[in-house]
Design a protein around this motif. Sequence first.
Motif, short mmCIF file in Angstrom:
data_model
loop_
_atom_site.label_atom_id
_atom_site.label_comp_id
_atom_site.label_asym_id
_atom_site.label_seq_id
_atom_site.Cartn_x
_atom_site.Cartn_y
_atom_site.Cartn_z
N ILE A 144 33.79 34.35 41.86
CA ILE A 144 35.10 34.68 41.30
C ILE A 144 35.02 34.89 39.80
CG2 ILE A 144 37.41 33.75 40.85
CD1 ILE A 144 37.34 32.50 43.59
N SER A 145 34.24 34.07 39.11
CA SER A 145 34.14 34.17 37.65
C SER A 145 33.49 35.48 37.22
CB SER A 145 33.35 32.98 37.10
OG SER A 145 34.00 31.76 37.38
N ILE A 146 32.40 35.86 37.87
CA ILE A 146 31.69 37.07 37.45
C ILE A 146 32.51 38.32 37.77
CG2 ILE A 146 30.36 37.44 39.58
CD1 ILE A 146 27.95 38.10 37.80
N SER A 157 35.91 38.43 37.95
CA SER A 157 37.06 38.45 37.05
C SER A 157 36.63 38.84 35.64
CB SER A 157 37.77 37.10 37.04
OG SER A 157 36.89 36.06 36.63
N ALA A 158 35.48 38.36 35.18
CA ALA A 158 34.99 38.74 33.86
C ALA A 158 34.64 40.23 33.83
CB ALA A 158 33.77 37.90 33.50
N PHE A 159 34.07 40.73 34.90
CA PHE A 159 33.75 42.16 34.99
C PHE A 159 35.01 43.00 34.89
CE2 PHE A 159 33.01 45.81 38.00
CZ PHE A 159 32.24 46.56 37.12
N ALA A 160 36.07 42.58 35.56
CA ALA A 160 37.33 43.32 35.51
C ALA A 160 37.94 43.28 34.11
CB ALA A 160 38.30 42.75 36.53
N THR A 167 34.59 32.20 33.91
CA THR A 167 35.08 33.51 33.48
C THR A 167 34.83 33.73 32.00
OG1 THR A 167 36.82 33.42 35.17
CG2 THR A 167 37.11 35.00 33.38
N LEU A 168 35.09 32.71 31.19
CA LEU A 168 34.83 32.81 29.75
C LEU A 168 33.35 33.01 29.47
CD1 LEU A 168 35.76 32.56 26.79
CD2 LEU A 168 35.49 30.09 27.01
N LEU A 169 32.50 32.27 30.18
CA LEU A 169 31.06 32.37 29.96
C LEU A 169 30.54 33.77 30.28
CD1 LEU A 169 28.62 30.55 29.18
CD2 LEU A 169 28.27 30.16 31.61
N PHE A 170 30.94 34.30 31.42
CA PHE A 170 30.50 35.66 31.79
C PHE A 170 31.12 36.71 30.88
CE2 PHE A 170 29.53 33.72 36.02
CZ PHE A 170 28.21 34.10 36.07
N ARG A 171 32.37 36.54 30.49
CA ARG A 171 33.01 37.51 29.60
C ARG A 171 32.27 37.60 28.28
NH1 ARG A 171 36.59 36.98 25.31
NH2 ARG A 171 37.92 38.81 24.92
N LEU A 225 39.17 24.54 44.75
CA LEU A 225 38.42 24.19 43.55
C LEU A 225 37.50 25.30 43.06
CD1 LEU A 225 37.33 20.53 44.50
CD2 LEU A 225 39.37 21.26 43.25
N ILE A 226 37.57 26.49 43.65
CA ILE A 226 36.57 27.50 43.30
C ILE A 226 36.98 28.39 42.13
CG2 ILE A 226 35.60 27.58 45.63
CD1 ILE A 226 37.14 30.14 46.12
N ALA A 227 38.23 28.34 41.69
CA ALA A 227 38.60 29.12 40.51
C ALA A 227 38.08 28.42 39.26
CB ALA A 227 40.12 29.29 40.43
N SER A 228 37.55 29.19 38.30
CA SER A 228 36.92 28.59 37.12
C SER A 228 37.19 29.43 35.88
CB SER A 228 35.41 28.44 37.34
OG SER A 228 34.78 27.97 36.16
N ALA A 229 38.04 28.92 35.00
CA ALA A 229 38.26 29.59 33.71
C ALA A 229 37.02 29.49 32.83
CB ALA A 229 39.46 28.97 33.00
N THR A 230 36.30 28.38 32.94
CA THR A 230 35.08 28.21 32.15
C THR A 230 34.04 29.27 32.50
OG1 THR A 230 35.47 25.83 32.04
CG2 THR A 230 33.26 26.60 31.49
#
Length: 282
Positions: A95-97, A99-102, A160-164, A153-158
């Motif tokens: 999900i993080s990678i 969302s960061a890609f988008a 998303t920020l790291l990949f962004r 528990l699988i959503a992660s703002a951390t």
Amino acid sequence: MVENRPFGNFIAYLTLALGVFIVAFPVYVAFVASTYDSATISNGNMSLIPGDQAPVNYYRTLFEGTARTSGQSVGGMMVNSFIMAMGIALGKILISILSAFAVVYFNFPFRKTAFWIIFITLMLPVEVRIYPTYKIVADLGMLDTYTGLILPLIASATGTLLFRQFFMTIPDELLEASKIDGAGAFRFFKDTLVPLSVTTIAALFVIQFIYGWNQYLWPLLITTKSSMQTIVIGIKQMLTTQDVLTEWQIAMTTAVLAMLPPVLVVIFMQRLFVKGLVETEK
């Protein structure tokens, strides 16, 4: 050039050795306690030399269980914890990678607003939203299931920020080259971004695997069957308020076993983990 200062090196190594001792000594005591019988530990006669009860204690803990865990073996609890930790880690990465890609590579209205909304969720951990999350999981019939343990528990703002932050360091020329080659958005993501993100993925996997393995409150709320208990809950159940009723050798054996998977993950992924966190281009 770094100067060679013997006294400074001595102080540094001494401090490091002291820190390792402070961290490792309780772990060693737990291991030693797992090799004695209950009477020896309760009477305070345990020494710092391992005893001879390790095979019995570890076999009973892994395969037989105790009355306080409703007969559920620690082996089964470790399987539950492993499935939960892997599901959370892989789900957060996926999900993080995406969302960061988008957020980085697609132009859409309120793109920055969407990212900041994701980022603000860092202030809303599962403990804050525990009741509405539990209500939704219960209404969907996901109590006592792996889906119920993992999905909320699988959503992660951390993540998303790291990949962004990493995607923003990738030269635009790579995107232009992919377009010239006729690659679409998904192919650019699969063939270019994912291979470049291996170290970041490894770093996030280690962090999130340990996060999932150590979960206590959420599994405690949604699991009522002994077959779905995780190892952290099992350790808590083994500890009673009255010392005479606690099988300390089993509790310490369980604690030692509970440490092994996170330690092994860190050991095997240490190089990628460190590289993913400290590379200068990140």
